[in-house]
Structure formats: structure tokens, C-alpha cells
Design a protein around this motif. Structure first.
Motif, short mmCIF file in Angstrom:
data_model
loop_
_atom_site.label_atom_id
_atom_site.label_comp_id
_atom_site.label_asym_id
_atom_site.label_seq_id
_atom_site.Cartn_x
_atom_site.Cartn_y
_atom_site.Cartn_z
N PRO A 10 5.48 -0.01 22.32
CA PRO A 10 4.97 1.21 21.66
C PRO A 10 4.82 1.09 20.15
CG PRO A 10 6.67 1.75 23.26
CD PRO A 10 6.67 0.26 23.13
N PHE A 11 5.74 0.37 19.49
CA PHE A 11 5.65 0.25 18.04
C PHE A 11 4.51 -0.69 17.65
CE2 PHE A 11 10.44 0.94 18.40
CZ PHE A 11 10.31 2.31 18.25
N PHE A 12 4.45 -1.85 18.29
CA PHE A 12 3.41 -2.83 17.97
C PHE A 12 2.03 -2.30 18.34
CE2 PHE A 12 0.69 -6.31 19.50
CZ PHE A 12 0.52 -7.01 18.30
N GLU A 13 1.95 -1.57 19.45
CA GLU A 13 0.66 -1.07 19.93
C GLU A 13 0.26 0.25 19.26
OE1 GLU A 13 0.79 -1.01 24.23
OE2 GLU A 13 1.83 -2.94 24.26
N LYS A 14 1.04 0.68 18.28
CA LYS A 14 0.71 1.83 17.43
C LYS A 14 0.74 3.17 18.16
CE LYS A 14 -0.11 -1.14 14.14
NZ LYS A 14 0.90 -1.39 13.09
N TYR A 15 1.44 3.24 19.28
CA TYR A 15 1.64 4.54 19.90
C TYR A 15 2.61 5.38 19.06
CZ TYR A 15 -0.73 3.11 24.19
OH TYR A 15 -1.67 2.70 25.10
N VAL A 16 3.60 4.71 18.50
CA VAL A 16 4.64 5.38 17.72
C VAL A 16 4.85 4.61 16.43
CG1 VAL A 16 7.04 6.16 17.69
CG2 VAL A 16 5.78 6.15 19.84
N ASN A 17 4.96 5.35 15.33
CA ASN A 17 5.29 4.73 14.05
C ASN A 17 6.79 4.45 14.02
OD1 ASN A 17 5.89 4.21 11.28
ND2 ASN A 17 4.00 5.26 10.69
N PRO A 35 14.73 10.01 17.60
CA PRO A 35 13.77 10.27 16.52
C PRO A 35 14.48 10.72 15.25
CG PRO A 35 13.16 11.41 18.56
CD PRO A 35 14.58 10.93 18.72
N ARG A 36 13.82 10.56 14.13
CA ARG A 36 14.35 11.09 12.89
C ARG A 36 14.28 12.62 12.92
NH1 ARG A 36 15.69 7.17 9.56
NH2 ARG A 36 14.62 5.15 9.71
N SER A 37 15.09 13.24 12.10
CA SER A 37 15.19 14.69 12.08
C SER A 37 13.82 15.34 11.89
CB SER A 37 16.14 15.13 10.96
OG SER A 37 16.23 16.53 10.89
N GLY A 38 13.50 16.28 12.76
CA GLY A 38 12.25 17.02 12.66
C GLY A 38 11.06 16.35 13.30
N LEU A 39 11.25 15.14 13.86
CA LEU A 39 10.12 14.40 14.42
C LEU A 39 10.20 14.23 15.94
CD1 LEU A 39 9.70 11.58 11.72
CD2 LEU A 39 8.45 13.75 11.93
N THR A 40 11.08 14.99 16.58
CA THR A 40 11.26 14.83 18.03
C THR A 40 9.98 15.11 18.79
OG1 THR A 40 13.61 15.38 17.91
CG2 THR A 40 12.53 15.68 20.04
N GLU A 41 9.31 16.21 18.50
CA GLU A 41 8.09 16.56 19.21
C GLU A 41 7.00 15.52 18.98
OE1 GLU A 41 7.40 18.83 21.42
OE2 GLU A 41 9.42 19.71 21.36
N GLN A 42 6.90 15.04 17.76
CA GLN A 42 5.88 14.04 17.44
C GLN A 42 6.11 12.76 18.23
OE1 GLN A 42 5.12 13.23 13.21
NE2 GLN A 42 5.08 11.03 13.70
N VAL A 43 7.34 12.28 18.24
CA VAL A 43 7.64 11.04 18.97
C VAL A 43 7.44 11.25 20.47
CG1 VAL A 43 9.47 9.41 19.57
CG2 VAL A 43 9.23 10.20 17.20
N HIS A 44 7.85 12.40 20.97
CA HIS A 44 7.67 12.71 22.40
C HIS A 44 6.19 12.69 22.76
CE1 HIS A 44 7.08 15.38 25.88
NE2 HIS A 44 8.28 14.97 26.28
N ASN A 45 5.37 13.34 21.96
CA ASN A 45 3.94 13.40 22.25
C ASN A 45 3.29 12.03 22.15
OD1 ASN A 45 4.18 16.15 22.62
ND2 ASN A 45 3.54 16.67 20.54
N LEU A 47 4.71 9.03 22.61
CA LEU A 47 5.10 8.21 23.76
C LEU A 47 4.39 8.67 25.03
CD1 LEU A 47 8.95 7.77 23.18
CD2 LEU A 47 7.21 5.97 23.08
N SER A 48 4.11 9.96 25.11
CA SER A 48 3.43 10.51 26.29
C SER A 48 1.99 10.03 26.40
CB SER A 48 3.46 12.05 26.25
OG SER A 48 4.78 12.53 26.30
N ASN A 49 1.45 9.47 25.33
CA ASN A 49 0.08 8.93 25.37
C ASN A 49 0.00 7.56 26.02
OD1 ASN A 49 -1.13 11.15 24.07
ND2 ASN A 49 -0.61 10.34 22.04
N ILE A 50 1.14 6.94 26.29
CA ILE A 50 1.14 5.61 26.92
C ILE A 50 0.80 5.79 28.40
CG2 ILE A 50 2.47 3.54 27.41
CD1 ILE A 50 4.30 4.27 25.10
N PRO A 51 -0.20 5.08 28.90
CA PRO A 51 -0.56 5.22 30.33
C PRO A 51 0.59 4.80 31.25
CG PRO A 51 -2.30 4.09 29.11
CD PRO A 51 -1.12 4.18 28.18
N ASN A 52 0.74 5.51 32.35
CA ASN A 52 1.72 5.19 33.39
C ASN A 52 3.16 5.19 32.89
OD1 ASN A 52 -0.38 4.69 35.37
ND2 ASN A 52 -0.73 2.73 34.33
N VAL A 53 3.45 6.10 31.98
CA VAL A 53 4.81 6.27 31.46
C VAL A 53 5.15 7.76 31.47
CG1 VAL A 53 6.27 6.15 29.39
CG2 VAL A 53 4.86 4.19 30.04
#
Length: 221
Positions: A10-17, A35-45, A47-53
Motif C-alpha cells: 500500500p505505501f509503495f503503490e501510493k494507496y496510503v501516504n 494512523p496518526r491523530s485525526g487521519l483515521t478516516e483518511q487511512v481507512h478510505n 486502504l479501502s481503495n485496494i482491490p480485493n481487500v
């Protein structure tokens, strides 16, 4: 155990910073991050963009996985590959993944299950059951060693395993000890006074103590 057929990064493939994640707690057949404070929704969303995960927040994890709720045990977000053989790596580069096999996928999959065999006077002969959970083994060991399970060990049960056990009363007065180490002595005291015992302590007792051949359990993977 299952062959690894695909590595998701996910990090290398740029799904998540990577800077949005404080720590990667687990990676592999299960990917868990804080996730860092305040970024839970962003990280969740993201990661949810990764197919078949499938992505869960801590409180959304299916109960059957027996994951602990306290924050010190898990990160806030868990991602599970939907395809057996796919793993999720915390790598930030495209480095080669050398492991050819792994485990930790959904425990309902046949490839994630093991063979359990037990023998001794505490057990009935020639009994075969469909399945048991790994978390039940702690309660089996406590039962045949006549120990009270830790009251906080709520995962696992003997409810569906009563057919395994013999009704013959076991005599532990002539217990044989492998060594005279402090762990062994503690095991004897624990057995005599029937106090509560933790999982880690029970492992040490099983390693160092033999109670008239009552404990002969093998877990094959």
C-alpha cells in the motif's frame, strides 16, 4: 500454510501516504496500522481503495477472529485480503518478498486449519470430532491439569468438547517432574492449590511437567 501468490504494498503503490501512519503493527495475511491523530478516516478510505481487500476499524472486526479491543494490542485499522495467498506488506519499496508461503488468512479456510491429537487417561479412546478452535486448547490443558482458567480468558470453551474426556478420576499424587527448576516447583504449587493461571504460565507448566502421562497433546500444522 498457503503459497504466497501476490504481494500488495500500500505505501509503495501510493494507496496510503506512509507519513499518515504512525506505525505498522502487523503485515502479511493481515495488515494492521495505527494512523496518526485525526487521519483515521483518511487511512481507512485509502486502504479501502485496494482491490480485493476488506478494511475494518478496530470495533468493526468480526468477533470470531477473537481480536482484543484494547488499543495497546492493535492498531486502529485492519486490512484483510479477500483472496487466499495475497499478503499486504508494509514495505515502502518494491523489494523482493522472499517467503514462498504464509499463514494467518481467514481461519475458516481448510488450509489454515491444523490437526489436533491427544492421548492419555484424561481422554476417551477412538473419539473423533469435526473441529476445535486453537483458543480451546488452553481450556483443555487447564481441565486435565485441574487448574482454574484465568477469568479473563473468555475466548475458547469446553462446551462442545465434552466427548473428549474420560470420566475416570485422575490421580496426581505421584506426579513426575522433568526437572527441579523454579518453574516446575511453581507448577506443582499451582496444581495443588488450584489457583488461576495465565496462558504464558500454562505453557511453561506444559513444557516442564508431566502429570502421570495425562498431558500428551500434539498440534500438527
Amino acid at each position: 500454510m498457503t503459497n504466497v501468490t501476490k504481494v500488495i504494498r500500500p505505501f509503495f503503490e501510493k494507496y496510503v501516504n506512509r507519513s499518515s501512519v504512525e506505525s505498522t503493527v502487523l503485515s502479511g495475511a493481515l495488515f494492521n496500522v495505527m494512523p496518526r491523530s485525526g487521519l483515521t478516516e483518511q487511512v481507512h478510505n485509502n486502504l479501502s481503495n485496494i482491490p480485493n481487500v476488506t478494511v475494518y476499524k478496530r470495533d468493526e472486526m468480526p468477533e470470531r477472529f477473537h481480536y482484543s479491543k484494547p488499543k495497546h494490542r492493535l492498531g486502529e485499522i485492519t486490512a484483510l485480503p479477500d483472496v487466499e495467498g495475497h499478503i499486504i506488506s508494509g514495505a515502502t519499496t518494491n523489494a523482493q518478498y522472499d517467503n514462498k508461503g504464509n499463514h494467518g488468512w481467514d481461519n475458516t479456510l481448510p488450509s489454515m486449519q491444523a490437526i489436533f491429537m491427544a492421548r492419555g487417561p484424561s481422554f476417551n479412546e477412538n473419539v473423533q470430532i469435526d473441529s476445535l478452535n486453537n483458543v480451546d486448547i488452553y481450556h483443555i490443558a487447564c481441565h486435565i491439569l485441574k487448574l482454574n482458567p484465568n477469568p479473563h480468558a473468555t475466548a475458547g470453551s469446553l462446551a462442545n468438547l465434552t466427548s473428549l474426556f474420560s470420566l475416570v478420576k485422575n490421580d496426581t499424587t505421584s506426579s513426575t517432574f522433568v526437572s527441579s527448576s523454579s518453574t516446575t516447583q511453581k507448577a506443582f504449587i499451582t496444581e495443588r492449590f488450584n489457583v488461576h493461571i495465565s496462558t504464558s504460565s500454562l505453557v511453561e507448566i506444559v513444557k516442564s511437567t508431566v502429570f502421570n502421562n495425562q498431558l500428551r497433546m500434539v498440534l500438527l500444522v
